[in-house]
Write a protein that holds these residues in place. Structure first.
Motif, PDB file in Angstrom:
ATOM      1  N   LEU A   1      29.656  41.032  45.584  1.00 25.10           N
ATOM      2  CA  LEU A   1      30.929  41.272  44.905  1.00 25.10           C
ATOM      3  C   LEU A   1      31.333  42.740  45.023  1.00 25.10           C
ATOM      4  CD1 LEU A   1      30.687  39.113  41.630  1.00 25.10           C
ATOM      5  CD2 LEU A   1      31.585  38.501  43.868  1.00 25.10           C
ATOM      6  N   THR A   2      30.347  43.645  44.949  1.00 17.97           N
ATOM      7  CA  THR A   2      30.647  45.074  45.101  1.00 17.97           C
ATOM      8  C   THR A   2      31.134  45.386  46.514  1.00 17.97           C
ATOM      9  OG1 THR A   2      28.924  45.574  43.461  1.00 17.97           O
ATOM     10  CG2 THR A   2      29.703  47.392  44.841  1.00 17.97           C
ATOM     11  N   MET A   3      30.456  44.790  47.510  1.00 16.42           N
ATOM     12  CA  MET A   3      30.850  45.008  48.906  1.00 16.42           C
ATOM     13  C   MET A   3      32.285  44.573  49.154  1.00 16.42           C
ATOM     14  SD  MET A   3      27.335  43.662  50.690  1.00 16.42           S
ATOM     15  CE  MET A   3      28.019  43.589  52.348  1.00 16.42           C
ATOM     16  N   LEU A   4      32.627  43.381  48.668  1.00 18.62           N
ATOM     17  CA  LEU A   4      33.970  42.851  48.918  1.00 18.62           C
ATOM     18  C   LEU A   4      35.019  43.511  48.023  1.00 18.62           C
ATOM     19  CD1 LEU A   4      33.071  39.079  49.356  1.00 18.62           C
ATOM     20  CD2 LEU A   4      33.729  40.694  51.130  1.00 18.62           C
ATOM     21  N   ALA A   5      34.635  43.926  46.804  1.00 18.29           N
ATOM     22  CA  ALA A   5      35.591  44.625  45.931  1.00 18.29           C
ATOM     23  C   ALA A   5      35.990  45.961  46.548  1.00 18.29           C
ATOM     24  CB  ALA A   5      34.983  44.827  44.549  1.00 18.29           C
ATOM     25  N   ALA A   6      35.022  46.633  47.169  1.00 15.45           N
ATOM     26  CA  ALA A   6      35.349  47.879  47.862  1.00 15.45           C
ATOM     27  C   ALA A   6      36.347  47.618  48.994  1.00 15.45           C
ATOM     28  CB  ALA A   6      34.065  48.508  48.415  1.00 15.45           C
ATOM     29  N   GLY A   7      36.151  46.503  49.711  1.00 10.17           N
ATOM     30  CA  GLY A   7      37.096  46.142  50.763  1.00 10.17           C
ATOM     31  C   GLY A   7      38.459  45.774  50.225  1.00 10.17           C
ATOM     32  N   ALA A   8      38.488  45.068  49.070  1.00 11.89           N
ATOM     33  CA  ALA A   8      39.765  44.658  48.472  1.00 11.89           C
ATOM     34  C   ALA A   8      40.565  45.858  47.974  1.00 11.89           C
ATOM     35  CB  ALA A   8      39.517  43.687  47.323  1.00 11.89           C
ATOM     36  N   ILE A   9      39.886  46.949  47.639  1.00 13.74           N
ATOM     37  CA  ILE A   9      40.586  48.147  47.145  1.00 13.74           C
ATOM     38  C   ILE A   9      40.984  49.067  48.292  1.00 13.74           C
ATOM     39  CG2 ILE A   9      40.336  50.228  45.731  1.00 13.74           C
ATOM     40  CD1 ILE A   9      38.424  48.606  43.943  1.00 13.74           C
ATOM     41  N   THR A  10      40.068  49.308  49.232  1.00 13.95           N
ATOM     42  CA  THR A  10      40.283  50.371  50.231  1.00 13.95           C
ATOM     43  C   THR A  10      40.721  49.864  51.600  1.00 13.95           C
ATOM     44  OG1 THR A  10      37.947  50.300  50.905  1.00 13.95           O
ATOM     45  CG2 THR A  10      38.527  51.766  49.086  1.00 13.95           C
ATOM     46  N   SER A  11      40.508  48.568  51.920  1.00 12.55           N
ATOM     47  CA  SER A  11      40.766  48.100  53.283  1.00 12.55           C
ATOM     48  C   SER A  11      42.232  48.246  53.674  1.00 12.55           C
ATOM     49  CB  SER A  11      40.319  46.642  53.443  1.00 12.55           C
ATOM     50  OG  SER A  11      41.070  45.779  52.589  1.00 12.55           O
ATOM     51  N   GLY A  12      43.145  48.072  52.719  1.00 16.15           N
ATOM     52  CA  GLY A  12      44.563  48.195  53.036  1.00 16.15           C
ATOM     53  C   GLY A  12      44.903  49.593  53.531  1.00 16.15           C
ATOM     54  N   ALA A  13      44.441  50.613  52.800  1.00 13.29           N
ATOM     55  CA  ALA A  13      44.727  51.995  53.200  1.00 13.29           C
ATOM     56  C   ALA A  13      44.027  52.350  54.510  1.00 13.29           C
ATOM     57  CB  ALA A  13      44.281  52.942  52.086  1.00 13.29           C
ATOM     58  N   VAL A  14      42.753  51.921  54.639  1.00 11.87           N
ATOM     59  CA  VAL A  14      41.990  52.253  55.845  1.00 11.87           C
ATOM     60  C   VAL A  14      42.625  51.623  57.076  1.00 11.87           C
ATOM     61  CG1 VAL A  14      39.769  51.961  57.017  1.00 11.87           C
ATOM     62  CG2 VAL A  14      39.831  52.599  54.600  1.00 11.87           C
TER      63      VAL A  14
ATOM     64  N   ASN B   1      21.241  40.577  40.950  1.00 14.24           N
ATOM     65  CA  ASN B   1      21.591  41.539  42.000  1.00 14.24           C
ATOM     66  C   ASN B   1      22.188  40.869  43.232  1.00 14.24           C
ATOM     67  OD1 ASN B   1      20.758  43.787  40.559  1.00 14.24           O
ATOM     68  ND2 ASN B   1      18.632  43.609  41.260  1.00 14.24           N
ATOM     69  N   SER B   2      21.759  39.633  43.526  1.00 12.13           N
ATOM     70  CA  SER B   2      22.296  38.923  44.681  1.00 12.13           C
ATOM     71  C   SER B   2      23.725  38.456  44.447  1.00 12.13           C
ATOM     72  CB  SER B   2      21.409  37.718  45.035  1.00 12.13           C
ATOM     73  OG  SER B   2      21.336  36.812  43.954  1.00 12.13           O
ATOM     74  N   ILE B   3      24.223  38.605  43.211  1.00 12.40           N
ATOM     75  CA  ILE B   3      25.628  38.339  42.914  1.00 12.40           C
ATOM     76  C   ILE B   3      26.411  39.657  42.864  1.00 12.40           C
ATOM     77  CG2 ILE B   3      27.231  37.508  41.141  1.00 12.40           C
ATOM     78  CD1 ILE B   3      25.210  35.361  40.440  1.00 12.40           C
ATOM     79  N   ILE B   4      25.821  40.658  42.239  1.00 10.05           N
ATOM     80  CA  ILE B   4      26.510  41.943  42.091  1.00 10.05           C
ATOM     81  C   ILE B   4      26.728  42.612  43.449  1.00 10.05           C
ATOM     82  CG2 ILE B   4      26.269  44.279  41.156  1.00 10.05           C
ATOM     83  CD1 ILE B   4      24.836  43.058  38.759  1.00 10.05           C
ATOM     84  N   ALA B   5      25.720  42.534  44.346  1.00  6.17           N
ATOM     85  CA  ALA B   5      25.813  43.223  45.647  1.00  6.17           C
ATOM     86  C   ALA B   5      26.974  42.721  46.498  1.00  6.17           C
ATOM     87  CB  ALA B   5      24.485  43.096  46.391  1.00  6.17           C
TER      88      ALA B   5
ATOM     89  N   LYS C   1      40.342  37.600  49.587  1.00  5.98           N
ATOM     90  CA  LYS C   1      40.208  36.158  49.370  1.00  5.98           C
ATOM     91  C   LYS C   1      38.738  35.745  49.328  1.00  5.98           C
ATOM     92  CE  LYS C   1      43.014  34.130  48.571  1.00  5.98           C
ATOM     93  NZ  LYS C   1      44.076  33.483  49.293  1.00  5.98           N
ATOM     94  N   ALA C   2      37.887  36.359  50.157  1.00  2.54           N
ATOM     95  CA  ALA C   2      36.448  36.094  50.068  1.00  2.54           C
ATOM     96  C   ALA C   2      35.916  36.525  48.703  1.00  2.54           C
ATOM     97  CB  ALA C   2      35.718  36.822  51.192  1.00  2.54           C
ATOM     98  N   LEU C   3      36.403  37.644  48.193  1.00  2.16           N
ATOM     99  CA  LEU C   3      35.998  38.111  46.860  1.00  2.16           C
ATOM    100  C   LEU C   3      36.428  37.118  45.778  1.00  2.16           C
ATOM    101  CD1 LEU C   3      34.848  40.297  44.998  1.00  2.16           C
ATOM    102  CD2 LEU C   3      37.074  41.438  45.078  1.00  2.16           C
ATOM    103  N   LEU C   4      37.644  36.592  45.894  1.00  3.62           N
ATOM    104  CA  LEU C   4      38.115  35.593  44.926  1.00  3.62           C
ATOM    105  C   LEU C   4      37.210  34.364  44.919  1.00  3.62           C
ATOM    106  CD1 LEU C   4      42.025  35.257  44.994  1.00  3.62           C
ATOM    107  CD2 LEU C   4      40.557  35.580  43.014  1.00  3.62           C
TER     108      LEU C   4
ATOM    109  N   SER D   1      28.076  39.163  53.280  1.00  2.00           N
ATOM    110  CA  SER D   1      28.250  39.110  51.821  1.00  2.00           C
ATOM    111  C   SER D   1      28.036  37.692  51.296  1.00  2.00           C
ATOM    112  CB  SER D   1      29.653  39.604  51.446  1.00  2.00           C
ATOM    113  OG  SER D   1      29.894  40.889  51.949  1.00  2.00           O
ATOM    114  N   VAL D   2      28.544  36.721  52.039  1.00  2.00           N
ATOM    115  CA  VAL D   2      28.376  35.319  51.641  1.00  2.00           C
ATOM    116  C   VAL D   2      26.907  34.908  51.684  1.00  2.00           C
ATOM    117  CG1 VAL D   2      28.874  32.945  52.359  1.00  2.00           C
ATOM    118  CG2 VAL D   2      30.715  34.623  52.273  1.00  2.00           C
ATOM    119  N   MET D   3      26.168  35.367  52.684  1.00  2.00           N
ATOM    120  CA  MET D   3      24.755  35.011  52.787  1.00  2.00           C
ATOM    121  C   MET D   3      23.940  35.621  51.649  1.00  2.00           C
ATOM    122  SD  MET D   3      24.793  32.935  55.199  1.00  2.00           S
ATOM    123  CE  MET D   3      23.071  32.559  54.988  1.00  2.00           C
ATOM    124  N   ILE D   4      24.289  36.842  51.221  1.00  2.00           N
ATOM    125  CA  ILE D   4      23.616  37.440  50.060  1.00  2.00           C
ATOM    126  C   ILE D   4      23.903  36.618  48.809  1.00  2.00           C
ATOM    127  CG2 ILE D   4      23.438  39.501  48.614  1.00  2.00           C
ATOM    128  CD1 ILE D   4      24.281  41.158  51.060  1.00  2.00           C
ATOM    129  N   PHE D   5      25.162  36.203  48.656  1.00  2.00           N
ATOM    130  CA  PHE D   5      25.552  35.384  47.513  1.00  2.00           C
ATOM    131  C   PHE D   5      24.845  34.028  47.540  1.00  2.00           C
ATOM    132  CE2 PHE D   5      28.418  32.334  45.442  1.00  2.00           C
ATOM    133  CZ  PHE D   5      28.617  32.955  44.212  1.00  2.00           C
TER     134      PHE D   5
END
Length: 571
Positions: A424-437, A418-422, A306-309, A73-77
């Motif tokens: 952020l979307t990847m990490l936002a999904a992790g920030a929402i679902t990673s805790g439950a998973v 798109n290189s910013i949205i992609a 934290k990476a998303l932040l 994600s960082v490399m895309i950013f």
């Protein structure tokens, strides 16, 4: 020989492929309950064997998958953030070396060969912090390197003490007469790498690095290396009661110190760095309480949000002409809706808002702490740190999203690339679902503690209290009064001064005075310059004597005749 260049796109493909492979391995070892240990023998002398063990279980494989996922994600950013940098391919290589060092640290459980990843992290992090090549970056890089060298020396001392066991594998260590010294050294190494008191000043200073580096270093790699080291060696470290007691006190103080300092800070990246410091204190406290599985759980979820932040903060800073002062940012929820949404998602996960990633790990840690009936002051510090976390998170969002307009009218903000949205979307999904998973994967099946409803809601109540107090007392101040109390909290309880000026200024001044008084003074007069002047004077006299040989010979003849006459007269 021409160097093979690596583009950010190629690096992203490599990292995502490794992340998918590691995640598949983690699922296989978790479902089959298997541990794979590969050991390569390098050197065998008498009873001491130097080996390179590679430990593959669900813990190491899942951690490696998370590190590579965040790195991708960082490399895309980076493709957009550093598009104008002519050395972006060199930067890509350095980041890949950093990821390689972290993976070596994850998969190697031996204290001796662990240095491949441990020292690799320290060396490459120095190169990344000084990447911008200015005096501020150099100072921050040297501070980071020197602090981490303390931990490196501690690891070397632990290796030397462990020679008596004949091996260095963390899985098979036992009690020895020198056990306390070994445990102390490993604890010191973990504290320096994870920036616990009093080694905490290098973490905010390392914000001089590019934002993609901050997102990688301060979320899932360098700062978590110390926590992971203590988790990996916990069965051996827990043999000493001093380990748990000392780590508990230090980590609880670090949590509170970082939370208070973050409420006084105005630099966007430093606020997020101080929040990382606070969460590292939570992980260390969990390890000291014996909840090392929950510490690992919080380490995984924290890496995502934290990476998303950091990436959201990097996009905001990039849009404000590299300005990092939150007092000159406002109304970004209108100008940058996607980045603002992702930033607030990460902030809610950081605070432990219900059903976000941080809620599943942080809430269980607090519940287990209350269930185990720990020291009152330690529990009070934990709740105070939770309140402060919500406080500085709410303060940060109020400053940059909903305060009155303060930035320049020529600032053009956008998050449409798109290189910013992609990423952020990847990490936002992790920030929402990673805790439950991760909760389903790691903690299930498990027996949760039975506590009262009041105790169950204490963590959520502390979070809401901190946010409410900040909302009520929020005030946009363009100036901060420099009183002693403000300076105490702003400078991390004067840890910055203690680790920099107080320790280095006296030695630097001593060196300067010694240089002036000896090298430019007496040593120069007696030595180099004085000897040169003496030789030049004697040479000048000799030249004058040799300029007229006739007068010299007449003078010598007359002196000789006088000497002979006087000698004959007395004889």
């Amino acid at each position: 020989m021409k160097m093979m260049f690596l583009s950010t796109s190629q690096a992203t493909v490599i990292l995502l492929s490794h992340s998918l492979l590691s995640f598949s391995t983690a699922m296989y070892t978790l479902t089959t309950n298997k541990i794979i240990l590969l050991e390569f023998c390098f050197y065998n002398f008498n009873s001491v064997t130097i080996t390179l063990p590679i430990l593959i279980n669900w813990t190491t494989a899942l951690f490696s998958a998370i590190v590579c996922y965040i790195s991708a994600s960082v490399m895309i950013f980076t493709k957009n953030y550093m598009s104008q940098d002519i050395f972006i391919k060199r930067f890509t290589w350095i980041v890949m070396l950093f990821v390689l060092s972290m993976n070596l640290l994850i998969f190697i459980p031996s204290l001796a060969t662990l240095l491949l990843g441990w020292d690799g992290l320290g060396l490459v992090s120095f190169c990344l912090v000084i990447y911008y090549q200015n005096y501020k970056s150099l100072g921050a890089g040297l501070m980071t390197a020197f602090m981490n060298r303390i931990g490196d020396v501690a690891i070397l001392l632990a290796i030397s003490v462990t020679f008596s066991q004949g091996h260095f594998n963390a899985l098979f260590m036992w009690s020895t007469p020198t056990m306390t010294l070994t445990i102390s050294m490993i604890l010191l190494a973990g504290m320096t790498k994870s920036a616990q008191l009093p080694f905490c000043s290098w973490l905010p200073a390392a914000m001089a690095a590019p934002t993609p580096v901050s997102a990688l270093v301060h979320s899932s790699t360098l700062v978590t290396a110390g926590v992971f080291l203590l988790i990996q060696f916990y069965p051996f470290l827990s043999n000493s009661h001093l380990f748990s007691t000392s780590l508990m006190i230090i980590s609880s103080m670090t949590m509170v110190m970082a939370g208070i300092s973050a409420n006084f800070e105005t630099d966007l990246k430093k606020i997020i760095a101080l929040s990382t410091l606070s969460q590292l204190g939570v992980m260390m406290l969990s390890v000291s309480l014996g909840l090392f599985s929950l510490a690992l759980f919080h380490l995984f979820t924290h890496a995502m949000f934290k990476a998303l932040l950091f990436l959201c903060a990097g996009n905001i800073i990039h849009s404000h002409n590299n300005n990092q002062d939150i007092r000159k940012m406002s109304h970004l929820w209108i100008q940058m809706p996607f980045s603002s949404t992702c930033f607030n998602i990460a902030n809610l996960a950081l605070c432990g808002f219900p059903f976000m990633a941080g809620f599943y790990s942080k809430d269980v840690i607090i519940e287990m702490m209350m269930f185990n009936q720990n020291n009152f002051l330690i529990s009070l510090n934990m709740f105070l740190a939770t309140i402060l976390t919500a406080s500085y998170s709410a303060r940060l969002s109020l400053f940059i999203f909903w305060s009155k307009m303060t930035q320049s009218s020529v600032v053009s903000t956008s998050d449409e690339d798109n290189s910013i949205i992609a990423p952020l979307t990847m990490l936002a999904a992790g920030a929402i679902t990673s805790g439950a998973v991760f909760s389903w994967l790691i903690l299930t099946p498990s027996t949760l503690p039975l506590i009262s409803m009041m105790n169950k809601l204490m963590a959520t109540f502390a979070t809401l209290t901190g946010a409410a107090i900040t909302y009520k007392l929020f005030k946009l101040e363009l100036k901060i009064s420099h009183s002693i109390i403000n300076n105490f909290f702003f400078n991390m309880w004067f840890m910055i001064n203690l680790s920099n000026n107080m320790t280095s200024k006296s030695s630097l001044y001593t060196g300067l005075y010694t240089f002036k008084s000896l090298d430019l003074g007496w040593m120069e007069t007696i030595g180099g310059e004085g000897l040169l002047n003496k030789i030049m004077t004697l040479t000048t006299i000799n030249q004058k004597n040799q300029s007229n040989l006739f007068n010299l010979f007449i003078s010598l003849t007359l002196l000789s005749m006088l000497f002979i006459s006087v000698t004959m007269w007395f004889t």
